[in-house]
Design a protein around this motif. Structure first.
Motif, short mmCIF file in Angstrom:
data_model
loop_
_atom_site.label_atom_id
_atom_site.label_comp_id
_atom_site.label_asym_id
_atom_site.label_seq_id
_atom_site.Cartn_x
_atom_site.Cartn_y
_atom_site.Cartn_z
N MET A 48 20.55 10.12 27.71
CA MET A 48 21.53 10.32 28.49
C MET A 48 22.52 9.26 28.29
SD MET A 48 21.46 10.71 32.56
CE MET A 48 21.71 9.21 33.39
N ILE A 49 23.93 9.97 28.41
CA ILE A 49 25.23 8.89 27.94
C ILE A 49 25.75 8.71 29.57
CG2 ILE A 49 27.42 8.81 27.24
CD1 ILE A 49 26.62 10.83 24.94
N GLU A 50 25.77 7.39 29.79
CA GLU A 50 26.74 7.00 31.14
C GLU A 50 28.18 6.94 30.72
OE1 GLU A 50 25.08 3.70 33.13
OE2 GLU A 50 23.57 3.45 31.69
N VAL A 51 28.87 7.70 31.48
CA VAL A 51 30.42 7.83 31.39
C VAL A 51 31.04 7.21 32.59
CG1 VAL A 51 32.11 9.67 31.06
CG2 VAL A 51 29.94 9.89 30.10
N VAL A 52 32.17 6.46 32.31
CA VAL A 52 33.06 6.15 33.20
C VAL A 52 34.24 6.64 33.04
CG1 VAL A 52 31.74 3.63 33.61
CG2 VAL A 52 33.79 4.00 32.06
N TYR A 53 35.02 6.73 34.18
CA TYR A 53 36.44 7.27 34.02
C TYR A 53 37.42 6.65 34.73
CZ TYR A 53 35.65 8.79 38.72
OH TYR A 53 35.56 8.81 40.10
N TYR A 54 38.70 6.89 34.30
CA TYR A 54 39.77 6.45 35.22
C TYR A 54 40.97 7.39 35.14
CZ TYR A 54 41.76 4.52 30.81
OH TYR A 54 42.52 4.42 29.52
N PRO A 55 41.65 7.64 36.40
CA PRO A 55 42.65 8.43 36.42
C PRO A 55 43.79 8.01 35.56
CG PRO A 55 42.47 7.09 38.57
CD PRO A 55 41.38 6.79 37.48
N VAL A 56 44.52 8.94 35.04
CA VAL A 56 45.94 8.74 34.57
C VAL A 56 46.99 9.76 35.31
CG1 VAL A 56 45.24 7.83 32.41
CG2 VAL A 56 45.34 10.02 32.45
N SER A 57 48.04 9.70 34.92
CA SER A 57 48.96 10.55 35.73
C SER A 57 48.91 12.20 35.47
CB SER A 57 50.33 10.30 35.17
OG SER A 57 50.45 10.58 33.73
N ASP A 58 48.16 12.55 34.38
CA ASP A 58 47.87 14.10 34.36
C ASP A 58 46.55 14.51 33.88
OD1 ASP A 58 47.73 12.90 31.90
OD2 ASP A 58 48.92 14.50 30.69
N GLY A 59 45.46 13.51 34.63
CA GLY A 59 44.08 13.66 34.51
C GLY A 59 43.28 12.52 34.62
N LEU A 60 42.22 12.83 33.85
CA LEU A 60 41.16 11.67 33.54
C LEU A 60 40.94 11.10 32.25
CD1 LEU A 60 38.51 12.92 36.04
CD2 LEU A 60 40.26 11.12 36.54
N VAL A 61 40.55 9.83 32.11
CA VAL A 61 40.32 9.30 30.63
C VAL A 61 38.69 8.85 31.04
CG1 VAL A 61 40.25 7.67 28.91
CG2 VAL A 61 42.39 8.62 30.12
N LEU A 62 38.01 9.70 29.86
CA LEU A 62 36.45 9.30 30.10
C LEU A 62 36.05 8.34 28.79
CD1 LEU A 62 35.37 12.88 30.55
CD2 LEU A 62 35.69 11.29 32.40
N LEU A 63 35.26 7.29 29.04
CA LEU A 63 34.60 6.26 28.06
C LEU A 63 33.11 6.36 28.44
CD1 LEU A 63 37.32 3.83 28.38
CD2 LEU A 63 36.82 5.09 26.34
N THR A 64 32.42 6.23 27.16
CA THR A 64 31.03 5.70 27.54
C THR A 64 31.05 4.43 28.28
OG1 THR A 64 30.70 4.68 25.27
CG2 THR A 64 30.21 7.17 25.54
N ARG A 65 30.06 4.23 28.81
CA ARG A 65 29.98 2.81 29.54
C ARG A 65 30.15 1.69 28.47
NH1 ARG A 65 26.07 -0.93 30.98
NH2 ARG A 65 26.26 -1.71 32.99
N ASP B 276 49.49 0.09 18.97
CA ASP B 276 48.76 1.04 17.93
C ASP B 276 47.20 0.40 17.73
OD1 ASP B 276 50.78 2.72 17.26
OD2 ASP B 276 51.61 1.62 15.65
N TRP B 277 46.98 -0.76 18.41
CA TRP B 277 45.86 -1.53 18.30
C TRP B 277 45.57 -2.26 19.40
CZ3 TRP B 277 43.38 -6.30 18.30
CH2 TRP B 277 42.15 -6.37 17.97
N PRO B 278 44.59 -2.13 20.25
CA PRO B 278 43.43 -1.45 20.18
C PRO B 278 43.74 -0.11 20.35
CG PRO B 278 43.05 -2.73 21.97
CD PRO B 278 44.39 -3.25 21.45
N GLU B 279 42.62 0.65 19.99
CA GLU B 279 42.73 2.10 20.17
C GLU B 279 43.09 2.63 21.48
OE1 GLU B 279 39.95 0.48 19.47
OE2 GLU B 279 39.96 0.58 17.31
N TRP B 280 43.60 3.82 21.74
CA TRP B 280 43.86 4.50 23.11
C TRP B 280 42.55 5.26 23.36
CZ3 TRP B 280 47.99 3.72 26.07
CH2 TRP B 280 48.97 3.04 25.71
N PRO B 281 41.96 4.81 24.52
CA PRO B 281 40.90 5.49 24.96
C PRO B 281 41.26 7.04 25.22
CG PRO B 281 40.97 3.67 26.24
CD PRO B 281 42.24 3.81 25.38
N ALA B 282 42.20 7.29 25.80
CA ALA B 282 42.62 8.81 25.76
C ALA B 282 42.59 9.79 24.41
CB ALA B 282 43.97 9.14 26.48
N GLN B 283 42.93 8.98 23.52
CA GLN B 283 42.77 9.62 22.16
C GLN B 283 41.25 9.66 21.57
OE1 GLN B 283 45.22 11.00 20.49
NE2 GLN B 283 43.70 11.66 18.97
#
Length: 106
Positions: free
Chosen positions: A1-18, A89-96
């Motif tokens: 099982m993958i644990e996912v965290v999120y944070y809101p941005v202006s037009d949606g959510l950004v999801l990252l693994t924990r 350009d570094w570090p990477e953008w989580p949304a991308q």
């Protein structure tokens, strides 16, 4: 099982693994608080530290790892030395990054 965290941005959510979220938070803390290269290195994984060193060397055209210049441990840490950081350009953008692992249907 993958644990996912999120944070809101202006037009949606950004999801990252924990794990990715923790790693990214650690990196940003190091970028924003380290005063010397030694302190910066002590806060990161070896992989992330070497990534930063590689980017510093890109500014000095040191293409091969064996020729990399490593900053002196007591040298002042300045994020402007890291190629791509001042430009965002570094570090990477989580949304991308999330586009690489979130199913397209979502």
């Amino acid at each position: 099982m993958i644990e996912v965290v999120y944070y809101p941005v202006s037009d949606g959510l950004v999801l990252l693994t924990r794990d990715a979220a923790l790693e990214r938070a650690t990196l940003w803390k190091a970028l924003n608080t380290a005063r010397t290269w030694e302190e910066f290195r002590s806060m990161l994984s070896e992989q992330r530290y070497e990534e930063a060193v590689e980017r510093v060397n890109e500014n000095y055209e040191q293409p091969k790892k064996e020729n990399w210049l490593h900053p002196a441990p007591n040298a002042v840490f300045d994020t402007r030395q890291i190629d791509g950081h001042p430009d965002g350009d570094w570090p990477e953008w989580p949304a991308q990054e999330m586009l690489d692992w979130i199913p397209e249907e979502i």
